[in-house]
Design a protein around this motif. Structure first.
Motif, mmCIF file in Angstrom:
data_model
loop_
_atom_site.group_PDB
_atom_site.id
_atom_site.type_symbol
_atom_site.label_atom_id
_atom_site.label_comp_id
_atom_site.label_asym_id
_atom_site.label_seq_id
_atom_site.Cartn_x
_atom_site.Cartn_y
_atom_site.Cartn_z
ATOM 1 N N UNK A 57 -12.915 -6.753 12.372
ATOM 2 C CA UNK A 57 -12.628 -6.042 10.869
ATOM 3 C C UNK A 57 -12.040 -5.306 11.649
ATOM 4 N N UNK A 58 -11.703 -4.444 12.580
ATOM 5 C CA UNK A 58 -10.170 -3.316 12.524
ATOM 6 C C UNK A 58 -9.398 -3.730 12.754
ATOM 7 N N UNK A 59 -8.926 -4.755 12.864
ATOM 8 C CA UNK A 59 -7.211 -4.840 12.853
ATOM 9 C C UNK A 59 -7.247 -4.982 11.623
ATOM 10 N N UNK A 60 -8.119 -5.979 10.742
ATOM 11 C CA UNK A 60 -7.939 -5.895 9.283
ATOM 12 C C UNK A 60 -7.608 -3.981 8.860
ATOM 13 N N UNK A 61 -9.115 -3.132 8.433
ATOM 14 C CA UNK A 61 -8.808 -1.649 8.684
ATOM 15 C C UNK A 61 -7.534 -1.421 9.435
ATOM 16 N N UNK A 62 -6.582 -1.518 10.331
ATOM 17 C CA UNK A 62 -5.698 -0.847 10.181
ATOM 18 C C UNK A 62 -4.719 -1.537 9.542
ATOM 19 N N UNK A 63 -4.829 -2.883 8.828
ATOM 20 C CA UNK A 63 -3.461 -2.996 8.480
ATOM 21 C C UNK A 63 -3.270 -2.424 6.856
ATOM 22 N N UNK B 88 -5.772 -14.528 10.834
ATOM 23 C CA UNK B 88 -5.774 -14.269 9.835
ATOM 24 C C UNK B 88 -5.162 -13.604 8.681
ATOM 25 N N UNK B 89 -5.747 -14.537 7.512
ATOM 26 C CA UNK B 89 -4.302 -13.946 6.229
ATOM 27 C C UNK B 89 -5.175 -13.125 4.867
ATOM 28 N N UNK B 90 -4.604 -12.536 4.112
ATOM 29 C CA UNK B 90 -4.665 -12.256 3.289
ATOM 30 C C UNK B 90 -3.632 -11.379 2.344
ATOM 31 N N UNK B 91 -4.742 -10.792 1.043
ATOM 32 C CA UNK B 91 -3.312 -9.982 0.962
ATOM 33 C C UNK B 91 -3.946 -8.372 0.615
ATOM 34 N N UNK B 92 -3.095 -7.525 0.831
ATOM 35 C CA UNK B 92 -3.767 -5.640 0.821
ATOM 36 C C UNK B 92 -3.540 -5.520 -0.497
ATOM 37 N N UNK B 93 -4.383 -4.764 -0.671
ATOM 38 C CA UNK B 93 -4.119 -4.152 -2.718
ATOM 39 C C UNK B 93 -4.586 -2.558 -2.272
ATOM 40 N N UNK B 94 -4.282 -2.150 -3.512
ATOM 41 C CA UNK B 94 -4.037 -0.693 -4.001
ATOM 42 C C UNK B 94 -5.086 -0.448 -5.340
ATOM 43 N N UNK B 95 -6.869 0.277 -5.463
ATOM 44 C CA UNK B 95 -6.320 -0.407 -6.841
ATOM 45 C C UNK B 95 -4.899 1.291 -7.314
ATOM 46 N N UNK B 96 -5.628 0.630 -9.068
ATOM 47 C CA UNK B 96 -5.290 1.740 -10.194
ATOM 48 C C UNK B 96 -5.321 2.414 -11.079
#
Length: 128
Positions: free
Chosen positions: A74-80, A120-128
């Motif tokens: 969880x912390x690793x994902x949050x850092x990314x 862990x793989x995935x996509x990082x997004x930013x809401x518009x």
């Protein structure tokens, strides 16, 4: 006969204490209706998880360290997500596995140390 009884009792005790839980994550979020968003990065993390009293990539005694990976992942994902100035991670996949080295370390320590790796793989997004 007495030795057989002790052996059966020991086997039953091990069966009762051994756990089937090998992987646990909490704090996951699922949204059915998504706002519009922009992809700002990709997750591709390899995280070593240190567990004890069990098998590498498998069960451990009485769930002693079944949730060790929860906070670490969880912390690793949050850092990314923070690194890319994103708002969330979507389409996250976690593969939990033990390498040959992990299995050898587990065998050498007679099951005391049980390392494994989470990919862990995935996509990082930013809401518009």
């Amino acid at each position: 006969m007495k030795k057989l009884l002790y052996l059966v009792c020991a086997a039953m005790l091990v069966t009762l204490v051994a756990s089937c839980t090998t992987f646990k994550l909490s704090g996951l979020q699922m949204d059915i209706e998504r706002q519009s968003y922009q992809t700002v990065g990709e997750l591709d993390l390899k995280i070593t998880v240190h567990e004890f009293l069990g098998n590498s990539g498998g069960s451990n005694l009485a769930n002693v360290s079944a949730d060790n990976m929860d906070t670490v992942i969880y912390d690793a994902i949050q850092r990314e997500v923070s690194k890319f100035s994103g708002d969330a991670a979507v389409n996250v996949t976690v593969e939990y596995q033990a390498s040959v080295v992990d299995i050898l370390l587990n065998a050498i320590t007679f099951g005391i140390y049980a390392p494994a790796e989470a990919h862990v793989t995935g996509t990082i997004i930013k809401y518009q």
